[in-house]
Design a protein around this motif. Sequence first.
Motif: not given
Length: 421
Positions: A221, A223, A225-228, A267-268
């Motif tokens: 995956d 990470p 892509e959905d980073a915050e 990615n949390r």
Amino acid sequence: MDVNAAVAAAAAIAGVLTGVIAVLAFRFSERELKRPTRTSLHTDPVLPPGVDTVLSVLRSSAVVLDEADGVVKASSAAYALGLVRGGKLAVEPMLQMARDTRRDGEIRQVELDLPRRGTGRGEALAVSARVAPLGSRLVLLLVEDLTEARRIEAVRRDFVANVSHELKTPVGALSLLSEAVMDASDDPEAVQRFAGRMQIEATRLTSLVQELIDLSRVQNDDPLEDAEPVRVDELVAEAIDRCRHQAGTKQITMATGGTADLHVWGNRGQLAAALGNLVENAVNYSPARTRVGIAARSVTAPGGDLIEIAVTDQGIGISDKDKERIFERFYRVDPARSRATGGTGLGLAIVKHVVASHGGEITVWSAEGQGSTFTLRLPEAAAAREARDRARQHPGLDDENGHPPTDSSPYEPLPAPEVLP
């Protein structure tokens, strides 16, 4: 008059004949110069139309040889691999293949191990060579570098072998324990003891399967892509909650320290798993009634500010020879102790992949008998960096709304947590 006229006419005819002969001789000489000779066939061969363009876009290393084994065309990759030196093909087996193909027109392919240039370590370069005729006079050699594919295949085989071995241990134990329970059906105390062991092995098997899934996920995956922005305080709190029971059983003090309200970008879930693995290892490999500390701080780096999270323990430490291998899959510094604590040997491999995929790095300091410090360095979230810069300009305020700084961590801070190098 008649004699003079005859002489003049004869002179004119002779001049015309001389001019015609000169023109014919000039044209004949031009034709001879343009006609290809046997020597020119060897010294100035011409590639068939379109071949040069095709060779320039091939990923394989390409070499075109003429009738005298001279290199007519070679790609830059062929020079980089050391196939061509001094205008000649430098690999004798490939040269012999080209000669055989030129003689009978048959396409040939072979895999070879070539010495790697410039390493001095005897490493082999695995290649696949394919030779085919190109027109009536030329021979085309295509060489594919298989070194990386061979390495990946070796890693895959080792991984499958290690997984098989690790799975066989708890599965075999469960099989033997189930037989023991059946044989001791009339002994309640023995049944209870064997059932307890079965629970331990089942838990170990579950942990192994879950970590295999986690490792596969972090490898495949992306990470980011959905980073915050992720608060470091929350990651630390989750890691401590994950190990609270084990730490309480061994009377190990969990302490936090460093700079509060830091944020990393990523990615949390993966970051929480990575930090949790480090804290869990610190607890498992620490003696009773010792301390495990987690400290975070911001450090300045050339490519942008980084967040440094250090996990320090007072455990058994790691030798220098083991430090080079601790991030390998299934590698254990102390196999007996690792199995006793339920370790699978995949935790640090997962941490390494998570950190690398987030653009960071992990380092370790350790001395036998003195403990270890694992340090994560991750890119800081840009928004958090801007907020901190505003706070520095207005020391009385810590956020954009003017609220004073707060510390959401419910744990007692470590008085002097030192981030070791």
